[in-house]
Write an enzyme that holds these catalytic residues in place. Structure first.
Site, PDB file in Angstrom:
ATOM      1  N   HIS A  81      64.539  43.449  21.284  1.00  0.00           N
ATOM      2  CA  HIS A  81      64.656  43.087  20.209  1.00  0.00           C
ATOM      3  C   HIS A  81      63.944  43.394  19.247  1.00  0.00           C
ATOM      4  O   HIS A  81      62.550  43.021  19.107  1.00  0.00           O
ATOM      5  CB  HIS A  81      65.264  41.825  20.153  1.00  0.00           C
ATOM      6  CG  HIS A  81      66.456  41.180  19.005  1.00  0.00           C
ATOM      7  ND1 HIS A  81      65.801  41.303  17.833  1.00  0.00           N
ATOM      8  CD2 HIS A  81      67.684  41.090  19.044  1.00  0.00           C
ATOM      9  CE1 HIS A  81      66.918  41.094  17.065  1.00  0.00           C
ATOM     10  NE2 HIS A  81      68.108  40.804  17.808  1.00  0.00           N
ATOM     11  N   GLY A 163      54.189  35.264  -1.381  1.00  0.00           N
ATOM     12  CA  GLY A 163      53.088  35.390  -0.711  1.00  0.00           C
ATOM     13  C   GLY A 163      52.274  36.609  -1.034  1.00  0.00           C
ATOM     14  O   GLY A 163      52.951  37.601  -1.653  1.00  0.00           O
ATOM     15  N   PRO A 169      47.891  37.399  10.596  1.00  0.00           N
ATOM     16  CA  PRO A 169      47.639  38.402  11.553  1.00  0.00           C
ATOM     17  C   PRO A 169      48.153  38.094  13.006  1.00  0.00           C
ATOM     18  O   PRO A 169      48.108  39.097  13.744  1.00  0.00           O
ATOM     19  CB  PRO A 169      46.007  37.714  11.672  1.00  0.00           C
ATOM     20  CG  PRO A 169      46.120  36.366  11.073  1.00  0.00           C
ATOM     21  CD  PRO A 169      47.147  36.589   9.943  1.00  0.00           C
ATOM     22  N   GLY A 172      52.879  37.531  11.780  1.00  0.00           N
ATOM     23  CA  GLY A 172      53.497  38.462  11.148  1.00  0.00           C
ATOM     24  C   GLY A 172      54.212  37.816   9.860  1.00  0.00           C
ATOM     25  O   GLY A 172      53.717  37.058   8.934  1.00  0.00           O
TER      26      GLY A 172
END
Length: 492
Positions: A81, A163, A169, A172
């Site tokens: 997926h 953001g 890191p 995601g």
């Protein structure tokens, strides 16, 4: 008034049960209930279905995202997926006492909190999207974790809604949104050739000219080619129609479906639709189902009047010596009943041999009437709330020393109290037009039901416009009043 919201967060972990358990535990809190959990090792993904009160479920979702960030490292993640986040997607779905607009506000709050608490950038999608391009999840997730990581700092189209332009890191980014109920439905083909599944999915999904409310992709799952679909509006594109198109397209490549699966939950109505379609029952309606009939009888307390018990509380509230609910709420209820009757007539003709040529028109009418019926049911409460807001505005004005501020407060409340019944009148007029258009394309034995529906819309329009007029008399904004009178004149 109680609120009930569904949240279906998808996490990029479907192989380690202990991690999924920990994420679910993080979301447990008073007022939030776990309805379902589905984990798939091939997809390496888990779909969790929660339902709860408006405030509680927002906090539960935020905590789940935080726990997923602790436990899932996308740098080491593999699965069929597509994914861009440890908590990949977090949709909110209105169930009771909330609107899609409420869920949009919830999505924005949750998105902002996710960035503040965990420094995970957030994108908004579906009804919460800030640009048309971001309404579709696949546009946001294109390139997945690795592709977005490479572009987010340099491509303005990749900037998050909340953001800084950099991915967490290991976790995601997360996509948060508001949408209608979605059915995740997968069909397995009797071949391991995933390219066939991809070709079938391309033919079925709307973005390539397929079914209007279907998104689709092809995967290799458990050794079989899988056509994976999301049905975003099952009332307009039902499950059985998606299955039949997959079956037809698969036959072009010499293969066929061997099974299908539902990921998460599915509304009972969707299965009733499928039963009616595949069994071709001539007189089918949901009341023929034993459990539905039992539920109706038990909730209606047959001993004290059957269907009467459903309407009696509202009628008694109308009779009570209180200002609300009043004529505005009664008008909205009349319009909702009209939409219900028209839906019944259209539904009982759709799919019947004598009316197959009108299938498209009947389906369109049913879909639109469903939306109008929901709007009118909501307006029963909204009208009462708008009246109460006017009363509160007058009380606050008395306690406000500044005259201009007091007048503005009252004026705003009066405008809303005018706009609500005006919308009811306009929607009732639309319901009447649909009901009248059904007469020549439905069973003539049901013309009395359509006549009743039209009569109810006339009552709804007359009552709603009376409420509009009485509020206009108190408004000072004559430009607004003139605009309203222009709209009411079109309805008379």
């Amino acid at each position: 008034m109680s609120t009930l919201v569904e949240c279906v967060p998808n996490f990029s972990e479907g192989r380690d049960k202990s991690k999924v358990d920990a994420i679910i535990d993080a979301m447990k809190m008073p007022g939030v209930y776990l309805l379902d959990r589905e984990s798939d090792a091939d997809h390496n993904r888990s779909v969790i279905t929660l339902v709860g009160e408006r405030e509680a479920i927002q906090e539960a979702a935020i905590r789940g995202v935080g726990k997923a960030a602790e436990l899932i490292d996308l740098n080491a993640h593999t699965g069929a997926h597509p994914r861009m986040g440890a908590a990949d997607v977090v949709p909110f779905i209105p169930i009771d006492g909330v609107t899609i607009e409420d869920c949009v506000a919830m999505a924005r709050h949750v998105g902002e909190e996710i960035w503040k608490r965990f420094k995970i950038p957030v994108y908004l999608y579906e009804a919460a999207a800030t640009t048309p391009e971001r309404q579709n999840l696949e546009n946001i997730r294109r390139g997945q974790f690795e592709g977005i990581r490479a572009e987010i700092a340099t491509n303005p189209a990749r900037r998050p809604d909340f953001g800084e332009p950099r991915l967490h890191p290991t976790a995601g980014a997360t996509v948060v949104g508001a949408r209608k109920f979605l059915i995740a439905y997968n069909v397995f083909l009797n071949t391991p050739d995933v390219e066939i599944a991809k070709k079938v999915a391309k033919a079925v999904r709307f973005s390539n000219g397929g079914l209007r409310f279907v998104k689709g992709a092809g995967f290799l799952v458990r050794g079989l080619a899988q056509v994976s679909m999301n049905l975003t509006d099952f009332e307009q594109t039902p499950v059985h129609r998606a299955f039949e198109l997959v079956k037809r397209e698969a036959a072009r490549y010499g293969v066929m479906p061997v099974s299908s699966e539902i990921v998460g939950l599915i509304p009972k109505k969707a299965l009733e639709q499928a039963a009616e379609w595949f069994l071709q029952v001539e007189n089918f309606n949901s009341s023929l189902i034993l459990e539905n009939r039992l539920a109706a009888v038990m909730s209606g307390k047959m001993a004290v009047g059957g269907l009467r018990a459903g309407i009696e509380p509202f009628v008694e509230q109308l009779a009570a010596p209180t200002a609300t609910p009043g004529g505005g709420s009664a008008s909205a209820a009349a319009a909702a009943m009209a939409a219900g009757l028209a839906t019944m007539v259209a539904s009982l003709s759709r799919g019947k041999k004598a009316y197959l040529q009108y299938e498209s028109q009947l389906s369109g009418a049913i879909a639109r009437l469903a939306a109008l019926r929901e709007e009118m049911k909501a307006a029963v409460d909204t009208d009462a709330e708008s009246y109460n807001s006017v009363m509160k505005a007058y009380k606050r004005a008395k306690a406000t020393a500044e005259e201009a501020s007091a007048e503005a407060m009252i004026e705003a409340a009066l405008k809303e109290a005018t706009s609500v019944p005006l919308r009811v009148a306009e929607k009732a007029h639309e319901i009447a037009q649909i009901a009248q258009s059904l007469a020549p394309i439905t069973n003539p034995n049901m013309k009395s039901d359509l006549a009743t529906a039209v009569a109810l819309t006339r009552a709804a329009i007359a009552g709603a416009l009376a409420n509009v007029e009485i509020n206009l008399d108190s408004l000072k904004d004559q430009a607004f009043a003139a605009g309203v009178r222009q709209r009411t004149a079109a309805l008379m």
